[in-house]
Design a protein around this motif. Structure first.
Motif, mmCIF file in Angstrom:
data_model
loop_
_atom_site.group_PDB
_atom_site.id
_atom_site.type_symbol
_atom_site.label_atom_id
_atom_site.label_comp_id
_atom_site.label_asym_id
_atom_site.label_seq_id
_atom_site.Cartn_x
_atom_site.Cartn_y
_atom_site.Cartn_z
ATOM 1 N N ILE A 6 10.022 -1.726 -17.283
ATOM 2 C CA ILE A 6 9.939 -2.527 -16.060
ATOM 3 C C ILE A 6 10.147 -1.564 -14.898
ATOM 4 N N LYS A 7 9.134 -1.413 -14.076
ATOM 5 C CA LYS A 7 9.181 -0.444 -12.979
ATOM 6 C C LYS A 7 9.521 -1.164 -11.677
ATOM 7 N N ILE A 8 10.557 -0.672 -11.019
ATOM 8 C CA ILE A 8 10.993 -1.248 -9.752
ATOM 9 C C ILE A 8 10.941 -0.161 -8.692
ATOM 10 N N LEU A 9 10.250 -0.447 -7.603
ATOM 11 C CA LEU A 9 10.199 0.472 -6.466
ATOM 12 C C LEU A 9 11.153 -0.049 -5.409
ATOM 13 N N LEU A 10 12.165 0.717 -5.108
ATOM 14 C CA LEU A 10 13.127 0.373 -4.076
ATOM 15 C C LEU A 10 12.688 1.042 -2.776
ATOM 16 N N ILE A 11 12.492 0.239 -1.764
ATOM 17 C CA ILE A 11 12.148 0.762 -0.441
ATOM 18 C C ILE A 11 13.387 0.601 0.422
ATOM 19 N N SER A 12 14.045 1.719 0.711
ATOM 20 C CA SER A 12 15.251 1.679 1.529
ATOM 21 C C SER A 12 15.392 2.988 2.298
ATOM 22 N N PRO A 13 15.866 2.893 3.534
ATOM 23 C CA PRO A 13 15.963 4.090 4.375
ATOM 24 C C PRO A 13 17.149 4.974 4.014
ATOM 25 N N GLU A 14 16.926 6.256 4.114
ATOM 26 C CA GLU A 14 17.979 7.256 3.975
ATOM 27 C C GLU A 14 17.750 8.329 5.025
ATOM 28 N N ASP A 15 18.823 8.725 5.655
ATOM 29 C CA ASP A 15 18.772 9.795 6.666
ATOM 30 C C ASP A 15 17.736 9.530 7.751
ATOM 31 N N SER A 16 17.603 8.273 8.162
ATOM 32 C CA SER A 16 16.678 7.958 9.236
ATOM 33 C C SER A 16 17.459 7.835 10.544
ATOM 34 N N PRO A 17 16.776 7.900 11.668
ATOM 35 C CA PRO A 17 17.475 7.823 12.953
ATOM 36 C C PRO A 17 18.167 6.476 13.196
ATOM 37 N N ILE A 46 14.522 -0.468 -17.659
ATOM 38 C CA ILE A 46 14.220 -0.555 -16.227
ATOM 39 C C ILE A 46 14.105 0.859 -15.676
ATOM 40 N N GLU A 47 13.048 1.112 -14.918
ATOM 41 C CA GLU A 47 12.853 2.399 -14.255
ATOM 42 C C GLU A 47 12.872 2.165 -12.748
ATOM 43 N N ILE A 48 13.763 2.858 -12.057
ATOM 44 C CA ILE A 48 13.883 2.735 -10.607
ATOM 45 C C ILE A 48 13.239 3.953 -9.959
ATOM 46 N N THR A 49 12.337 3.715 -9.028
ATOM 47 C CA THR A 49 11.821 4.782 -8.178
ATOM 48 C C THR A 49 12.136 4.399 -6.740
ATOM 49 N N HIS A 50 12.126 5.369 -5.864
ATOM 50 C CA HIS A 50 12.561 5.140 -4.490
ATOM 51 C C HIS A 50 11.522 5.644 -3.502
ATOM 52 N N CYS A 51 11.387 4.899 -2.415
ATOM 53 C CA CYS A 51 10.540 5.329 -1.307
ATOM 54 C C CYS A 51 11.347 5.148 -0.027
ATOM 55 N N ASN A 52 11.392 6.170 0.781
ATOM 56 C CA ASN A 52 12.145 6.165 2.026
ATOM 57 C C ASN A 52 11.179 5.973 3.197
ATOM 58 N N PRO A 53 11.234 4.810 3.884
ATOM 59 C CA PRO A 53 10.321 4.591 5.006
ATOM 60 C C PRO A 53 10.683 5.366 6.266
ATOM 61 N N LYS A 54 11.864 5.952 6.314
ATOM 62 C CA LYS A 54 12.297 6.834 7.407
ATOM 63 C C LYS A 54 12.208 6.176 8.781
ATOM 64 N N SER A 55 12.350 4.866 8.843
ATOM 65 C CA SER A 55 12.248 4.114 10.114
ATOM 66 C C SER A 55 10.931 4.368 10.826
ATOM 67 N N ASP A 56 9.902 4.609 10.062
ATOM 68 C CA ASP A 56 8.572 4.889 10.607
ATOM 69 C C ASP A 56 7.598 3.869 10.017
ATOM 70 N N PRO A 57 6.884 3.130 10.855
ATOM 71 C CA PRO A 57 5.974 2.108 10.319
ATOM 72 C C PRO A 57 4.877 2.684 9.416
ATOM 73 N N ASN A 58 4.436 3.889 9.681
ATOM 74 C CA ASN A 58 3.413 4.494 8.825
ATOM 75 C C ASN A 58 3.989 4.841 7.456
ATOM 76 N N GLU A 59 5.212 5.346 7.433
ATOM 77 C CA GLU A 59 5.877 5.623 6.165
ATOM 78 C C GLU A 59 6.139 4.332 5.398
ATOM 79 N N ALA A 60 6.537 3.278 6.120
ATOM 80 C CA ALA A 60 6.777 1.990 5.487
ATOM 81 C C ALA A 60 5.497 1.449 4.847
#
Length: 68
Positions: A6-17, A46-60
């Motif tokens: 089961i693959k879960i992508l967590l979208i959460s900011p880290e080290d963003s302004p 369960i497999e967790i992967t992460h994506c950091n949107p960096k408070s940027d709409p394009n990254e999100a």
């Protein structure tokens, strides 16, 4: 029993302004580890992967595309 993980992508900011939530990824991984150590979900790990949107709409948007 399930055979594929089961693959879960967590979208959460880290080290963003504007926001920094490293505990979100730590918590998600900790929860997945507990479930996996107890046999997974109907046998699937369960497999967790992460994506950091960096408070940027394009990254999100790029994170959202990864989830698709």
């Amino acid at each position: 029993a399930l055979t594929e993980p089961i693959k879960i992508l967590l979208i959460s900011p880290e080290d963003s302004p504007t926001l920094n939530l490293p505990e979100a990824l730590i918590g998600a991984k900790a929860g997945a580890n507990v479930v996996n150590k107890n046999g997974g979900v109907r046998g699937a790990k369960i497999e967790i992967t992460h994506c950091n949107p960096k408070s940027d709409p394009n990254e999100a948007a790029a994170c959202a595309r990864k989830a698709g």
